[in-house]
Design an enzyme around this catalytic site. Structure first.
Site, short mmCIF file in Angstrom:
data_model
loop_
_atom_site.label_atom_id
_atom_site.label_comp_id
_atom_site.label_asym_id
_atom_site.label_seq_id
_atom_site.Cartn_x
_atom_site.Cartn_y
_atom_site.Cartn_z
N ARG A 1 0.85 -1.21 0.00
CA ARG A 1 0.00 0.00 0.00
C ARG A 1 0.88 1.24 0.00
O ARG A 1 0.62 2.23 -0.68
CB ARG A 1 -0.96 0.01 1.20
CG ARG A 1 -1.66 1.35 1.37
CD ARG A 1 -2.87 1.33 2.29
NE ARG A 1 -2.69 0.58 3.50
CZ ARG A 1 -1.94 0.95 4.55
NH1 ARG A 1 -1.29 2.11 4.53
NH2 ARG A 1 -1.83 0.20 5.61
N TYR B 1 -16.87 16.15 -15.48
CA TYR B 1 -17.35 14.77 -15.60
C TYR B 1 -18.37 14.50 -14.47
O TYR B 1 -18.19 14.97 -13.33
CB TYR B 1 -16.14 13.83 -15.50
CG TYR B 1 -16.48 12.41 -15.23
CD1 TYR B 1 -17.23 11.67 -16.15
CD2 TYR B 1 -16.07 11.77 -14.07
CE1 TYR B 1 -17.57 10.36 -15.90
CE2 TYR B 1 -16.38 10.45 -13.82
CZ TYR B 1 -17.14 9.75 -14.73
OH TYR B 1 -17.47 8.46 -14.48
N LYS C 1 -8.57 5.54 -19.32
CA LYS C 1 -8.89 6.00 -20.67
C LYS C 1 -7.67 5.87 -21.59
O LYS C 1 -7.13 4.81 -21.72
CB LYS C 1 -9.45 7.43 -20.59
CG LYS C 1 -10.55 7.62 -19.53
CD LYS C 1 -11.74 6.74 -19.82
CE LYS C 1 -12.98 7.05 -19.01
NZ LYS C 1 -12.99 6.66 -17.62
C1 LIG Z 1 -12.69 13.30 -17.47
C2 LIG Z 1 -12.82 12.16 -16.51
N1 LIG Z 1 -12.25 12.25 -15.30
C3 LIG Z 1 -12.35 11.26 -14.40
C4 LIG Z 1 -13.04 10.10 -14.70
C5 LIG Z 1 -13.14 9.01 -13.67
O1 LIG Z 1 -12.31 7.94 -14.00
P1 LIG Z 1 -12.49 6.45 -13.49
O2 LIG Z 1 -13.72 5.93 -14.17
O3 LIG Z 1 -11.24 5.77 -13.89
O4 LIG Z 1 -12.69 6.50 -12.02
C6 LIG Z 1 -13.64 9.95 -15.94
C7 LIG Z 1 -14.39 8.73 -16.27
O5 LIG Z 1 -15.06 8.65 -17.28
C8 LIG Z 1 -13.54 11.01 -16.88
O6 LIG Z 1 -14.10 10.95 -18.09
#
Ligand SMILES: Cc1ncc(COP(=O)(O)O)c(C=O)c1O
Length: 419
Positions: A76, A128, A224
């Site tokens: 961790r 988001y 992503k």
């Molecule tokens: C711009 C953006 N930030 C943060 C996130 C969150 O990522 P995660 O799904 O890996 O937790 C996403 C998820 O789609 C996103 O599009």
């Protein structure tokens, strides 16, 4: 291998199995992006010669005597595979430090861990959906409140700053309408003690480097483009400032939302081809945007690379490309949009973006499902909107699929029919 003030191991190039020290002799930014993606943090293991960073699938590390470690004591707090990922991604943002997290949301939360009760955030209003939920429904429990503004409007942003404003939260390009926020302009509003955090998920460090534009913290959902293969959930926070790093690393270890070694390994492997993939994503996305814009049965196309995009000049200035996401409104309303989404074959109907495979989603139901309906309407996130994460399949197949779905869906709306 030295530990930081919190007992958190700090990777160095002297550590046999870990990585180059991004602050040390592997001078940041003297090598090209693709070279850094493949080389940074990837020194061969001096013990075995392993060319590829091994998956250190271990919870704990055996000590030679009490308190004497080889740099790691418990996964961790630190794990060599994770440390290699942190070096690689810090170097891609041309920064000295990174902390890996178990998801993009954990990384966004890691960036916000620099705040304390009573602090105020100014955030872009079209963050988001998951970030909106964190800012609106979780942080207020701890006395941290957010004002949402249109960050494309500097006066509105300036007017929202309060005495206790500590952090500006920027996401650009925005999701799903791909508006572009001027990072340098937002950074110019900062007063001493205030910080700018940028969610760089959509652009990736290949296209945009917020720290060079005056930001203090960069967060990514590595789920992503950075991993790029839709098989890992992960996140990263990158900073150059050692004090900010100490705060975030403390939080990372204290809260423990860290990625496992396999996920770190897969993300390292994915990130090695980031430059290559981003160039292909962009090439295909441009072609898709131009194809959609030329059709009479498409009402609007949102892609920063189109001449019709209102923020194209800013995108050209602050990014080195326009990315792989294209959003559009099909004529015929939500019914037709759903029919298009259902009938695409090269595109999977799935939440997420940035993988090699093309995905389509309905933002109003999927990515922004948790955002209140009135707020979505205000943001223009209506049910006729579709977001495409354009993959790197053959572009002719992607466009043929869209053409078939658009033409075949004309019957799906009572208010629209293709001539
Ligand atoms: C711009 C953006 N930030 C943060 C996130 C969150 O990522 P995660 O799904 O890996 O937790 C996403 C998820 O789609 C996103 O599009």
């Amino acid at each position: 291998m030295p530990n930081d003030a919190f007992g958190h191991p700090q990777p160095t190039s002297r550590n046999p199995s870990v990585c180059s020290d991004v602050a040390g002799e592997a001078a940041v930014a003297t090598r090209g992006f693709a070279t850094r993606a493949i080389r940074s943090g990837q020194d061969p293991c001096s013990a075995t010669g392993s060319t590829i960073v091994p998956v250190y699938q271990t919870a704990t590390f055996t000590q030679t005597s009490v308190g004497v470690t080889k740099g790691y004591d418990y996964s961790r707090s630190g794990n060599p595979t994770r440390a290699a990922l942190e070096c690689q991604l810090a170097d891609l943002e041309e920064a000295r430090h990174a902390c890996a997290f178990a998801s993009g949301m954990a990384a966004v939360n890691g960036a916000l861990s620099t705040l304390v009760t009573g602090d105020h955030i100014v955030a872009t209003k079209d963050v988001y959906g998951g970030t909106y939920r964190l800012l609106s429904d979780v942080l207020p429990r701890y006395g941290i409140h957010t004002t949402y503004v249109d960050m494309c409007d500097l006066d509105e942003t300036r007017a929202a700053i309060r005495e206790n404003t500590k952090l500006f939260f920027v996401e650009t390009p925005t999701n799903p309408l791909l508006r572009i926020i001027d990072i340098a302009a937002i950074a110019s509003l900062k007063r001493p003690g205030q910080i700018v955090a940028v969610d760089n998920t959509f652009a990736t460090p290949y296209l945009q480097r917020p720290l060079a534009l005056g930001a203090d913290i960069v967060a990514h959902s590595t789920t992503k483009y950075i991993n790029g293969h839709s098989d890992v959930i992960g996140g990263i926070v990158v900073v150059d400032d050692p004090e900010l790093h100490a705060q975030i690393a403390f939080y990372q270890n204290a809260v423990g939302a860290v990625p496992g070694a396999w996920d770190a390994y897969l993300t390292i492997r994915g990130a090695k081809t980031l430059a290559l993939r981003m160039r292909e994503h962009e090439r295909n996305a441009r072609a898709v945007a131009e194809f959609l814009e030329a059709r009479d049965d498409v009402e609007a196309v949102y892609y920063p690379g189109l001449a019709s995009h209102p923020h194209r000049e800013l995108a050209r200035k602050q990014m080195r490309g326009f990315g792989g996401v294209v959003t559009f409104r099909a004529r015929g309303g939500g019914e037709r949009a759903l029919e298009i989404a259902r009938s695409l074959r090269v595109f999977n109907l799935a939440t997420s973006l940035g993988g090699v495979e093309s995905l389509v989603c309905s933002p109003t139901v999927m990515t922004h499902g948790t955002v209140p309906p009135a707020r979505k309407a205000e943001l223009g996130i209506t049910d006729d909107l579709l977001r495409l994460s354009v993959g790197i399949e053959d572009v002719a197949d992607i466009i043929a699929d869209l053409e078939r779905a658009l033409t075949g869906s004309a019957h799906a709306s009572r208010t629209f029919a293709v001539a």
